[in-house]
Design an enzyme around this catalytic site. Structure first.
Site, PDB file in Angstrom:
ATOM      1  N   LYS A 170       0.892  -1.175   0.000  1.00 53.64           N
ATOM      2  CA  LYS A 170       0.000   0.000   0.000  1.00 53.64           C
ATOM      3  C   LYS A 170       0.925   1.219   0.000  1.00 53.64           C
ATOM      4  O   LYS A 170       1.410   1.658   1.043  1.00 53.64           O
ATOM      5  CB  LYS A 170      -0.867  -0.022   1.268  1.00 53.64           C
ATOM      6  CG  LYS A 170      -2.188   0.713   1.182  1.00 53.64           C
ATOM      7  CD  LYS A 170      -2.103   2.189   0.876  1.00 53.64           C
ATOM      8  CE  LYS A 170      -1.641   3.058   2.005  1.00 53.64           C
ATOM      9  NZ  LYS A 170      -1.371   4.457   1.546  1.00 53.64           N
ATOM     10  N   GLY A 201      -4.344   3.258  -2.242  1.00 54.70           N
ATOM     11  CA  GLY A 201      -5.434   3.587  -1.329  1.00 54.70           C
ATOM     12  C   GLY A 201      -5.001   4.601  -0.308  1.00 54.70           C
ATOM     13  O   GLY A 201      -3.802   4.867  -0.136  1.00 54.70           O
ATOM     14  N   GLY A 203      -4.428   6.109   3.488  1.00 54.77           N
ATOM     15  CA  GLY A 203      -3.953   5.480   4.710  1.00 54.77           C
ATOM     16  C   GLY A 203      -5.098   5.102   5.631  1.00 54.77           C
ATOM     17  O   GLY A 203      -5.159   3.988   6.154  1.00 54.77           O
ATOM     18  N   GLY A 207      -4.819   1.562   4.249  1.00 55.50           N
ATOM     19  CA  GLY A 207      -3.733   1.314   5.196  1.00 55.50           C
ATOM     20  C   GLY A 207      -4.257   0.693   6.481  1.00 55.50           C
ATOM     21  O   GLY A 207      -3.687  -0.274   7.006  1.00 55.50           O
ATOM     22  N   GLU A 245       9.384   2.000  10.982  1.00 55.77           N
ATOM     23  CA  GLU A 245      10.587   2.750  10.553  1.00 55.77           C
ATOM     24  C   GLU A 245      10.128   4.199  10.431  1.00 55.77           C
ATOM     25  O   GLU A 245       9.434   4.551   9.477  1.00 55.77           O
ATOM     26  CB  GLU A 245      11.071   2.236   9.190  1.00 55.77           C
ATOM     27  CG  GLU A 245      11.253   0.734   9.090  1.00 55.77           C
ATOM     28  CD  GLU A 245      12.530   0.248   9.738  1.00 55.77           C
ATOM     29  OE1 GLU A 245      13.411   1.086  10.027  1.00 55.77           O
ATOM     30  OE2 GLU A 245      12.649  -0.967   9.954  1.00 55.77           O
ATOM     31  N   CYS A 279      14.290  10.986   6.281  1.00 58.77           N
ATOM     32  CA  CYS A 279      14.046  10.622   7.684  1.00 58.77           C
ATOM     33  C   CYS A 279      15.261  10.912   8.546  1.00 58.77           C
ATOM     34  O   CYS A 279      15.138  11.275   9.705  1.00 58.77           O
ATOM     35  CB  CYS A 279      13.657   9.156   7.776  1.00 58.77           C
ATOM     36  SG  CYS A 279      14.763   8.065   6.874  1.00 58.77           S
TER      37      CYS A 279
HETATM   38  P1  NAD Z   1       2.720   9.110   6.705  1.00 66.83           P
HETATM   39  O1  NAD Z   1       2.813   8.510   8.065  1.00 66.83           O
HETATM   40  O2  NAD Z   1       1.801  10.233   6.489  1.00 66.83           O
HETATM   41  O3  NAD Z   1       2.288   7.996   5.640  1.00 66.83           O
HETATM   42  C1  NAD Z   1       3.039   6.809   5.456  1.00 66.83           C
HETATM   43  C2  NAD Z   1       2.125   5.742   4.886  1.00 66.83           C
HETATM   44  O4  NAD Z   1       1.134   5.419   5.869  1.00 66.83           O
HETATM   45  C3  NAD Z   1       1.360   6.171   3.629  1.00 66.83           C
HETATM   46  O5  NAD Z   1       1.271   5.084   2.735  1.00 66.83           O
HETATM   47  C4  NAD Z   1      -0.022   6.512   4.195  1.00 66.83           C
HETATM   48  O6  NAD Z   1      -1.060   6.402   3.252  1.00 66.83           O
HETATM   49  C5  NAD Z   1      -0.154   5.465   5.276  1.00 66.83           C
HETATM   50  N1  NAD Z   1      -1.147   5.763   6.310  1.00 66.83           N
HETATM   51  C6  NAD Z   1      -1.624   6.967   6.690  1.00 66.83           C
HETATM   52  N2  NAD Z   1      -2.553   6.811   7.663  1.00 66.83           N
HETATM   53  C7  NAD Z   1      -2.651   5.479   7.899  1.00 66.83           C
HETATM   54  C8  NAD Z   1      -3.420   4.692   8.799  1.00 66.83           C
HETATM   55  N3  NAD Z   1      -4.300   5.231   9.643  1.00 66.83           N
HETATM   56  N4  NAD Z   1      -3.241   3.357   8.791  1.00 66.83           N
HETATM   57  C9  NAD Z   1      -2.350   2.780   7.951  1.00 66.83           C
HETATM   58  N5  NAD Z   1      -1.600   3.475   7.067  1.00 66.83           N
HETATM   59  C10 NAD Z   1      -1.741   4.816   7.051  1.00 66.83           C
HETATM   60  O7  NAD Z   1       4.219   9.474   6.289  1.00 66.83           O
HETATM   61  P2  NAD Z   1       4.702  10.231   4.986  1.00 66.83           P
HETATM   62  O8  NAD Z   1       4.361  11.671   5.130  1.00 66.83           O
HETATM   63  O9  NAD Z   1       4.252   9.497   3.784  1.00 66.83           O
HETATM   64  O10 NAD Z   1       6.273  10.017   5.088  1.00 66.83           O
HETATM   65  C11 NAD Z   1       7.110  10.830   5.829  1.00 66.83           C
HETATM   66  C12 NAD Z   1       7.512  10.169   7.124  1.00 66.83           C
HETATM   67  O11 NAD Z   1       8.167   8.921   6.866  1.00 66.83           O
HETATM   68  C13 NAD Z   1       8.520  11.007   7.893  1.00 66.83           C
HETATM   69  O12 NAD Z   1       8.216  10.982   9.257  1.00 66.83           O
HETATM   70  C14 NAD Z   1       9.841  10.281   7.621  1.00 66.83           C
HETATM   71  O13 NAD Z   1      10.830  10.526   8.583  1.00 66.83           O
HETATM   72  C15 NAD Z   1       9.376   8.861   7.611  1.00 66.83           C
HETATM   73  N6  NAD Z   1      10.365   7.997   6.934  1.00 66.83           N
HETATM   74  C16 NAD Z   1      11.122   7.142   7.680  1.00 66.83           C
HETATM   75  C17 NAD Z   1      12.075   6.343   7.070  1.00 66.83           C
HETATM   76  C18 NAD Z   1      12.924   5.382   7.854  1.00 66.83           C
HETATM   77  O14 NAD Z   1      13.585   4.562   7.238  1.00 66.83           O
HETATM   78  N7  NAD Z   1      12.957   5.448   9.176  1.00 66.83           N
HETATM   79  C19 NAD Z   1      12.248   6.402   5.690  1.00 66.83           C
HETATM   80  C20 NAD Z   1      11.448   7.272   4.956  1.00 66.83           C
HETATM   81  C21 NAD Z   1      10.506   8.071   5.588  1.00 66.83           C
END
Ligand code: NAD
Length: 473
Positions: A170, A201, A203, A207, A245, A279
């Site tokens: 997803k 889809g 989140g 998600g 992560e 990140c």
């Molecule tokens: P986000 O948390 O908004 O979304 C990540 C994913 O989760 C998306 O696919 C989103 O659709 C899904 N999602 C959203 N709500 C959900 C729910 N209620 N249930 C299940 N899934 C849901 O994050 P983002 O804005 O896409 O990405 C940025 C974040 O990712 C930053 O905090 C960044 O630091 C982190 N990040 C971490 C790493 C790592 O390796 N530690 C790598 C890349 C990004």
């Protein structure tokens, strides 16, 4: 225009049962770039059912068979490398040079690494006279962010498939282009039906359905802390394994004898090239109080000379933020920084001159930042740096560790023994000393609220395995 109207489930493209359409825009100009039809809970259920059926046979394949499958995937991936780079630039605004020089090779490297890991991995071993078996956890639900889309989707998929899991991906809803190409790669590589499934889809709907689904054995989630809490809560009902992560507020610790040229290079590589959307971005720079002005004098001209612009142009050094929502978030933090009394050294609110459209932000440096300020505590995910002065190395280590996050840290210092000793005292999952080259096969993951998972290399494959003991006979 790229229109994604179908999902890849059970080896075929089909329209979502529930068909909300999300319109997409290009980060560089805000103009329409296409749309994605979002699947819902019924689509996730179809995908998980297909993946569970495929798991019965795929989980029993030999490592050699999985190597052959991943080698076919790698061949098809290479054929589509250029398409993938263009897709990344279009969906999240990374400069094309970065998309083709880092995003796509990063994803490729994870597939190649999974093949190498499989050649050596001991799925069965002995503990005394007990047989220890490492078996795939079942259907893996892979939920990914938009900031490193190819690396995330290809990397998680490669590790899960190497372990013998089947997957339902997803991807972030604003980054469907590259994920759709990866599904086409799986199809072209003749990955058996149900082994790889893609559900576009939101989140909150897809998600959440994937996180809570009883047919999913493990969720690997990369994204923000706030979402991770929702994913973990949704998954708790089935006690499935959840790897998180998450974000960071990584310290860039410049020791008293630091070479600032190295530090400035790190700021550009790890912070500005991705418009701060990494990140592990070194967003808190800790500088000896007596050398703050010297550091700013070394850094600021290079930030002011950055070529910010259309990510499709080869000369662009820093592209836009991925979305309008992210642009607004960054503006809000810049305003908060100004209100909190931090000293604005360069950048600030609004767009860079001449870039009136698109999600462009200005490389921004705040000095005189106190580690208690919001801009020093929360992940901004934009090109906004806090410079924090310290008096002793003890204090610097304490400030670096005074964070809810613990993903990465950067240490710069001429005395290597001293730098290593400091690195050992940092509560983070990964430390780079003097801009060392990143090792993409070493375990990657955070301490504290940066998450509990480890990805890449053998550790990444292990994350999709369960341990069984067999005795007697
Ligand atoms: P986000 O948390 O908004 O979304 C990540 C994913 O989760 C998306 O696919 C989103 O659709 C899904 N999602 C959203 N709500 C959900 C729910 N209620 N249930 C299940 N899934 C849901 O994050 P983002 O804005 O896409 O990405 C940025 C974040 O990712 C930053 O905090 C960044 O630091 C982190 N990040 C971490 C790493 C790592 O390796 N530690 C790598 C890349 C990004």
């Amino acid at each position: 225009m790229r229109e994604h109207t179908t999902l890849y489930i059970d080896g075929a493209w089909s329209e979502p049962v529930d068909g909300t359409v999300l319109e997409l825009t290009h980060p560089a100009d805000g103009r329409p770039s296409g749309s994605v039809t979002l699947g819902g809970a019924a689509d996730v259920d179809r995908a998980v059912t297909a993946a569970a059926r495929a798991f019965r046979t795929y989980s029993r394949t030999t490592p050699q068979e999985r190597i052959a499958l991943l080698e076919r995937v790698l061949t098809e991936f290479d054929r589509r490398a250029e398409d993938l780079a263009l897709a990344v630039t279009e969906e999240m605004g990374a400069p094309l040079t970065l998309a083709s020089g880092a995003h796509v090779p990063g994803g490729r490297f994870q597939i190649a690494t999974a093949i190498e890991v499989l050649k050596e991995f001991a799925f069965t071993g002995l503990h005394g006279d007990s047989v220890i078996r490492h078996e795939p956890l079942g259907v893996a639900g892979l939920i990914t962010p938009w900031n490193f889309p190819v690396l995330q989707v290809a990397g998680k998929t490669a590790s899960a498939l190497a372990a013998g899991c089947t997957v339902v991906v997803k991807p972030a809803e604003i980054a469907p282009h590259s994920a759709a190409i990866i599904a086409e790669i799986m199809e072209a590589a003749e990955v058996p039906p149900g082994v790889f499934n893609l559900v576009h889809g939101s989140g909150a709907v897809a998600g959440n359905a994937l996180s809570s689904h009883p047919g999913v054995g493990v969720v690997s989630f990369t994204g923000s802390l706030a979402t991770a809490r929702r994913v973990t809560t949704a998954a708790a009902g089935t006690m499935k394994r959840v790897h998180t992560e998450l974000g960071g507020k990584s310290a860039h610790l410049l020791l008293p004898d630091a070479d600032f040229a190295t530090a400035v290079d790190s700021v550009h590589q790890w912070m500005m090239s991705m418009t701060g959307q990494l990140c592990s971005a070194p967003s808190r720079t800790l500088v000896p109080r007596a050398r703050v002005d010297e550091f700013l004098a070394a850094l600021v001209p290079s930030l002011e000379a950055l070529n910010i612009g259309d990510p499709r142009l080869p000369e662009t050094g820093m592209g836009p933020l991925a979305s309008h929502a992210q642009w607004e978030t960054v503006q809000r933090y810049i305003k908060l920084g100004l209100e909190s009394g931090a000293r604005l050294v360069t950048g600030g609110p609004g767009r860079p001159e001449g870039l009136e459209h698109g999600h462009f932000a200005r490389p921004t440096v705040f000095a005189d930042v106190d580690n208690g300020m919001t801009i020093a505590r929360e992940e901004i995910f934009g090109p906004v740096m806090s410079v924090i002065a310290y008096d002793t190395v003890e204090e610097a280590v304490a400030i670096a560790n005074d964070s809810d996050y613990g993903l990465a840290a950067y240490v710069v210092g001429a005395d290597i023994d001293r730098a290593r000793e400091v690195a050992e005292r940092l509560d983070v999952g990964y430390v780079l000393i003097n801009d060392a080259e990143f090792d993409w096969t070493a375990p990657w993951g955070g301490y504290k609220q940066s998450g509990n998972g480890r990805e890449f290399g053998p550790a990444g494959v292990s994350g999709y395995l369960e341990t069984k003991v067999v005795r007697g006979g």
